[in-house]
Design a protein around this motif. Structure first.
Motif, PDB file in Angstrom:
ATOM      1  N   GLN A 157      80.614 -13.039  -4.285  1.00 27.76           N
ATOM      2  CA  GLN A 157      81.739 -13.295  -5.422  1.00 27.76           C
ATOM      3  C   GLN A 157      82.975 -12.973  -4.782  1.00 27.76           C
ATOM      4  OE1 GLN A 157      80.758 -11.234  -9.032  1.00 27.76           O
ATOM      5  NE2 GLN A 157      78.636 -11.796  -8.869  1.00 27.76           N
ATOM      6  N   GLU A 158      84.015 -13.937  -5.236  1.00 23.16           N
ATOM      7  CA  GLU A 158      85.505 -13.603  -4.971  1.00 23.16           C
ATOM      8  C   GLU A 158      86.439 -13.653  -6.080  1.00 23.16           C
ATOM      9  OE1 GLU A 158      87.192 -16.596  -2.565  1.00 23.16           O
ATOM     10  OE2 GLU A 158      85.868 -18.253  -3.053  1.00 23.16           O
ATOM     11  N   ARG A 159      87.481 -12.622  -5.848  1.00 21.22           N
ATOM     12  CA  ARG A 159      88.605 -12.701  -7.125  1.00 21.22           C
ATOM     13  C   ARG A 159      89.623 -13.659  -6.734  1.00 21.22           C
ATOM     14  NH1 ARG A 159      87.327 -10.099 -11.778  1.00 21.22           N
ATOM     15  NH2 ARG A 159      89.276 -10.209 -12.855  1.00 21.22           N
ATOM     16  N   VAL A 160      89.938 -14.534  -7.397  1.00 26.44           N
ATOM     17  CA  VAL A 160      90.940 -15.530  -7.466  1.00 26.44           C
ATOM     18  C   VAL A 160      91.895 -15.597  -8.473  1.00 26.44           C
ATOM     19  CG1 VAL A 160      89.559 -16.997  -5.944  1.00 26.44           C
ATOM     20  CG2 VAL A 160      89.615 -17.437  -8.205  1.00 26.44           C
ATOM     21  N   ALA A 161      93.084 -16.341  -8.397  1.00 23.85           N
ATOM     22  CA  ALA A 161      94.022 -16.321  -9.213  1.00 23.85           C
ATOM     23  C   ALA A 161      93.696 -17.724 -10.192  1.00 23.85           C
ATOM     24  CB  ALA A 161      95.467 -16.667  -8.870  1.00 23.85           C
ATOM     25  N   ILE A 162      93.813 -17.293 -11.606  1.00 24.11           N
ATOM     26  CA  ILE A 162      93.358 -18.699 -12.422  1.00 24.11           C
ATOM     27  C   ILE A 162      94.160 -19.897 -11.980  1.00 24.11           C
ATOM     28  CG2 ILE A 162      93.742 -19.348 -15.029  1.00 24.11           C
ATOM     29  CD1 ILE A 162      92.718 -16.405 -15.738  1.00 24.11           C
ATOM     30  N   ASP A 163      95.387 -19.674 -11.777  1.00 26.29           N
ATOM     31  CA  ASP A 163      96.231 -20.680 -11.264  1.00 26.29           C
ATOM     32  C   ASP A 163      95.721 -21.440 -10.216  1.00 26.29           C
ATOM     33  OD1 ASP A 163      97.982 -20.357 -13.405  1.00 26.29           O
ATOM     34  OD2 ASP A 163      99.614 -19.219 -12.259  1.00 26.29           O
ATOM     35  N   GLN A 164      94.959 -20.989  -9.457  1.00 31.16           N
ATOM     36  CA  GLN A 164      94.477 -21.503  -8.196  1.00 31.16           C
ATOM     37  C   GLN A 164      93.047 -22.274  -8.368  1.00 31.16           C
ATOM     38  OE1 GLN A 164      95.949 -21.395  -4.743  1.00 31.16           O
ATOM     39  NE2 GLN A 164      97.360 -21.026  -6.460  1.00 31.16           N
ATOM     40  N   LEU A 165      92.396 -22.309  -9.570  1.00 32.62           N
ATOM     41  CA  LEU A 165      90.973 -22.628  -9.684  1.00 32.62           C
ATOM     42  C   LEU A 165      90.868 -23.954  -9.464  1.00 32.62           C
ATOM     43  CD1 LEU A 165      89.876 -20.622 -12.858  1.00 32.62           C
ATOM     44  CD2 LEU A 165      88.903 -20.495 -10.778  1.00 32.62           C
ATOM     45  N   GLU A 166      91.884 -25.094 -10.119  1.00 37.33           N
ATOM     46  CA  GLU A 166      92.040 -25.983  -9.938  1.00 37.33           C
ATOM     47  C   GLU A 166      91.663 -26.789  -8.357  1.00 37.33           C
ATOM     48  OE1 GLU A 166      94.584 -28.333 -13.057  1.00 37.33           O
ATOM     49  OE2 GLU A 166      94.992 -26.205 -13.116  1.00 37.33           O
ATOM     50  N   LYS A 167      92.805 -26.082  -7.508  1.00 39.31           N
ATOM     51  CA  LYS A 167      92.507 -26.437  -6.175  1.00 39.31           C
ATOM     52  C   LYS A 167      91.528 -25.964  -5.480  1.00 39.31           C
ATOM     53  CE  LYS A 167      95.518 -26.333  -1.927  1.00 39.31           C
ATOM     54  NZ  LYS A 167      94.238 -26.446  -1.162  1.00 39.31           N
ATOM     55  N   ILE A 168      91.056 -24.889  -5.583  1.00 35.29           N
ATOM     56  CA  ILE A 168      89.968 -24.366  -5.031  1.00 35.29           C
ATOM     57  C   ILE A 168      88.360 -25.253  -5.415  1.00 35.29           C
ATOM     58  CG2 ILE A 168      88.189 -22.293  -4.961  1.00 35.29           C
ATOM     59  CD1 ILE A 168      90.707 -20.307  -5.475  1.00 35.29           C
ATOM     60  N   ILE A 169      88.159 -25.372  -6.674  1.00 35.30           N
ATOM     61  CA  ILE A 169      87.129 -26.101  -7.126  1.00 35.30           C
ATOM     62  C   ILE A 169      87.325 -27.385  -6.449  1.00 35.30           C
ATOM     63  CG2 ILE A 169      85.713 -26.965  -8.916  1.00 35.30           C
ATOM     64  CD1 ILE A 169      86.481 -24.431 -10.493  1.00 35.30           C
ATOM     65  N   GLY A 170      88.467 -28.067  -6.834  1.00 29.55           N
ATOM     66  CA  GLY A 170      88.691 -29.572  -6.402  1.00 29.55           C
ATOM     67  C   GLY A 170      88.430 -29.610  -4.961  1.00 29.55           C
ATOM     68  N   ASP A 171      88.799 -28.627  -3.998  1.00 28.33           N
ATOM     69  CA  ASP A 171      88.747 -28.789  -2.350  1.00 28.33           C
ATOM     70  C   ASP A 171      87.208 -28.775  -2.234  1.00 28.33           C
ATOM     71  OD1 ASP A 171      91.273 -29.206  -1.968  1.00 28.33           O
ATOM     72  OD2 ASP A 171      91.537 -26.952  -1.263  1.00 28.33           O
ATOM     73  N   LEU A 172      86.327 -27.938  -2.973  1.00 30.18           N
ATOM     74  CA  LEU A 172      84.845 -27.698  -2.633  1.00 30.18           C
ATOM     75  C   LEU A 172      83.888 -28.944  -3.198  1.00 30.18           C
ATOM     76  CD1 LEU A 172      84.870 -23.760  -3.490  1.00 30.18           C
ATOM     77  CD2 LEU A 172      84.443 -24.850  -1.084  1.00 30.18           C
ATOM     78  N   VAL A 173      84.570 -29.336  -4.162  1.00 31.14           N
ATOM     79  CA  VAL A 173      83.489 -30.314  -4.815  1.00 31.14           C
ATOM     80  C   VAL A 173      84.168 -32.011  -4.271  1.00 31.14           C
ATOM     81  CG1 VAL A 173      82.814 -29.120  -6.617  1.00 31.14           C
ATOM     82  CG2 VAL A 173      84.598 -30.766  -6.910  1.00 31.14           C
ATOM     83  N   SER A 174      85.095 -31.927  -3.571  1.00 36.16           N
ATOM     84  CA  SER A 174      85.591 -33.380  -3.182  1.00 36.16           C
ATOM     85  C   SER A 174      84.826 -34.104  -2.487  1.00 36.16           C
ATOM     86  CB  SER A 174      87.351 -32.931  -2.223  1.00 36.16           C
ATOM     87  OG  SER A 174      87.543 -34.223  -1.761  1.00 36.16           O
ATOM     88  N   TRP A 175      85.137 -35.554  -2.666  1.00 35.21           N
ATOM     89  CA  TRP A 175      84.220 -36.661  -1.970  1.00 35.21           C
ATOM     90  C   TRP A 175      84.664 -36.652  -0.502  1.00 35.21           C
ATOM     91  CZ3 TRP A 175      80.098 -38.153  -4.187  1.00 35.21           C
ATOM     92  CH2 TRP A 175      79.779 -38.109  -5.520  1.00 35.21           C
ATOM     93  N   LYS A 176      85.867 -36.024  -0.399  1.00 38.94           N
ATOM     94  CA  LYS A 176      86.214 -36.035   1.284  1.00 38.94           C
ATOM     95  C   LYS A 176      85.348 -35.381   2.043  1.00 38.94           C
ATOM     96  CE  LYS A 176      91.403 -36.057  -0.148  1.00 38.94           C
ATOM     97  NZ  LYS A 176      92.377 -35.453  -0.160  1.00 38.94           N
ATOM     98  N   ASN A 177      84.735 -34.328   1.434  1.00 36.13           N
ATOM     99  CA  ASN A 177      83.622 -33.323   2.299  1.00 36.13           C
ATOM    100  C   ASN A 177      82.457 -34.250   2.683  1.00 36.13           C
ATOM    101  OD1 ASN A 177      85.466 -31.112   1.725  1.00 36.13           O
ATOM    102  ND2 ASN A 177      84.263 -30.739  -0.206  1.00 36.13           N
ATOM    103  N   LEU A 178      82.168 -35.517   2.081  1.00 32.84           N
ATOM    104  CA  LEU A 178      81.256 -36.409   2.385  1.00 32.84           C
ATOM    105  C   LEU A 178      81.659 -37.546   3.245  1.00 32.84           C
ATOM    106  CD1 LEU A 178      79.002 -36.399  -0.743  1.00 32.84           C
ATOM    107  CD2 LEU A 178      78.507 -35.735   1.512  1.00 32.84           C
ATOM    108  N   LEU A 179      82.767 -38.069   2.943  1.00 32.29           N
ATOM    109  CA  LEU A 179      83.316 -39.501   3.086  1.00 32.29           C
ATOM    110  C   LEU A 179      84.348 -39.393   4.511  1.00 32.29           C
ATOM    111  CD1 LEU A 179      83.505 -41.158  -0.237  1.00 32.29           C
ATOM    112  CD2 LEU A 179      81.812 -41.416   1.214  1.00 32.29           C
ATOM    113  N   GLY A 180      84.871 -37.930   4.574  1.00 29.37           N
ATOM    114  CA  GLY A 180      85.956 -38.008   5.447  1.00 29.37           C
ATOM    115  C   GLY A 180      85.579 -37.868   6.946  1.00 29.37           C
TER     116      GLY A 180
END
Length: 492
Positions: free
Chosen positions: A469-492
């Protein structure tokens, strides 16, 4: 199938039903053999697999476009493709159990048993004989092999067999208001022909230059007489196919390109590379000059999930002959290479993957039963370790309690994130039980809203695989989750 593998397969099947991935079709009416429905999470996972394939094939290649052709097609198409006359399986019935089997599958199971028992020569001899008889459609010979190798019916245990007969696998129906005036049409047994008959439409309207590809995802229908191995063999299934049109003489170069590219696509998901292998066809279809299967090691052995075939110019030539319309391509580029302008029928490299098999592969590969016991404290969890890009639910928002303004704060986060991600909100039961529920459906991240969240606008993100578990700012959630689930991780 070993006991462990058998247990794994049974667990995946029951888990699929319990958590809304796959249901037996028409279950309240006792089901329909070899037909399944995808549940709420299954539909999401299936769509994500399709998206991964479509992006890899169409979006990432400037010279590949996608179409969606009709399921009903002119009946002459299936005559031209050879399906009307040659699309059948050799079937044999056991007189005692009244069960029907594919003769070649009974023999393949025997070959696998010989290999497992170390009787390699016996397995090779039987394989050679079976291939020889299948090639010339020697049905009597196939029955002789079944008798000679003492193959018994798995249900009755007897060897009281009928003769082997051919059964056409196409479903047919009537098109027209009056049954006696109606034309017979077929439910397509594959999606490829819809691509071939649209070859010139796509080429001209899209101003496509050879080499180029046409991709399609769609339903196909085969009257598979035997229901085996869950969603592995079904009567109604989905294919993801791409036909790549090339200049004659360059087909082997492209065949090898797609053979490597497609295996890379599979391995990018993080699957153990040892579980994949190539299986070259020794017995080629009459229209092919090369063919290979990408096989995956399922709990019941290595089975095909994708085929790469060099189909020569067979399909377009057949449609040219039967339709009396020219299926040729005028190649301007030949003149630039010092060769005369050329009108020719292109050769085709096909990549064809069974979506339902890929779904089953993904479930089997992701499923884990973990023992989390520590000392006297007994604990365990069922987890689906999907690649985050494929996960049906990307993140769950969980208020620690149902009071003190936590649900309201959690709802704010939920409303903010659900525009970009498929989310779940859950406030029922203890936080531990909620984590386990999300683990079981493969959700990669849980966002916990607690009293500190109200003070400093931070939340806890729990990671499914490591449970850290990690503590993060609510304002950062979109970027954090977006980076982790991005198609770039498979297609890049």
């Amino acid at each position: 199938m070993s006991k462990n593998n058998d247990e794994l397969f049974k667990n995946v099947i029951s888990h699929s039903k319990e958590y809304g991935f796959v249901f037996p079709s028409s279950e309240i009416y006792d089901g329909l053999s070899a037909v399944y429905d995808y549940g709420q999470l299954g539909a999401e996972l299936k769509n994500n697999i399709k998206t991964y394939w479509w992006k890899a094939m169409v979006q990432m290649h400037e010279n590949i476009v996608g179409i969606d052709s009709a399921i009903f097609m002119h009946p002459k198409i299936w005559k031209a493709s050879g399906h009307v006359d040659g699309f059948s399986d050799p079937m044999i019935d056991n007189k005692d159990s009244k069960k029907r089997y594919r003769a070649d599958q009974l023999l393949e199971d025997k070959i696998a048993k010989y290999e497992k028992d170390g009787k390699i020569q016996k397995a090779e001899d039987l394989q050679l004989k079976m291939d020889e008889y299948l090639k010339v459609e020697n049905l009597a010979g196939l029955k002789e092999l079944i008798i000679e190798h003492e193959i018994a019916c798995p249900v009755s245990g007897t060897r009281n067999w009928t003769d082997v007969r051919q059964f056409n696998l196409m479903f047919s129906t009537q098109m027209g208001a009056m049954a006696d005036e109606a034309d017979v049409v077929y439910l397509r047994p594959e999606t490829a022909q819809g691509i071939f008959v649209n070859f010139l439409n796509v080429q001209k309207s899209g101003r496509m230059k050879i080499p180029f590809g046409i991709a399609q995802i769609g339903k196909a229908f085969r009257n598979e007489v035997i229901a085996r191995q869950f969603i592995m063999r079904m009567r109604e299934f989905e294919q993801m196919e791409m036909q790549f049109f090339v200049r004659p003489g360059t087909e082997m170069e492209w065949y090898n390109y797609w053979k490597e590219a497609r295996l890379k696509w599979h391995k990018a998901l993080g699957t153990d590379p040892e579980k994949y292998r190539y299986h070259d066809h020794t017995k080629l279809a009459h229209y092919a000059n090369a063919a290979v299967d990408i096989e995956f090691e399922f709990p019941f052995g290595f089975k095909e999930v994708e085929g790469i075939h060099s189909r020569t110019d067979f399909d377009l030539s057949q449609h040219q002959e039967y339709s009396r319309k020219k299926m040729q391509y005028f190649d301007n580029d030949l003149n630039e290479e010092g060769k005369p302008y050329g009108n020719y029928i292109p050769y085709v490299i096909e990549t064809s993957i069974g979506l339902d098999r890929m779904f089953l592969l993904t479930m089997i590969n992701a499923y884990e039963e973990q023992d989390l016991s520590e000392g006297d404290k007994q604990d365990s969890r069922s987890v689906l370790k999907f690649h985050p890009a494929l996960a049906p639910i990307k993140a769950a928002v969980l208020p620690l309690t149902k009071k003190d303004g936590l649900p309201e704060k959690a709802r704010e986060i939920m409303d903010r994130l659900k525009l970009d991600f498929n989310m779940q909100y859950d406030e029922k039961d203890s936080i531990g039980k909620r984590y386990r529920r999300q683990d079981a459906i493969g959700t990669p991240f849980c966002i916990t809203v607690d009293h500190q969240s109200l003070e400093d606008n931070t939340v806890t993100i729990r990671h499914r695989d490591s449970m850290e578990q990690e503590r993060v700012a609510i304002d950062q959630l979109e970027k954090i989750i977006g980076d982790l689930v991005s198609w770039k991780n498979l297609l890049g």
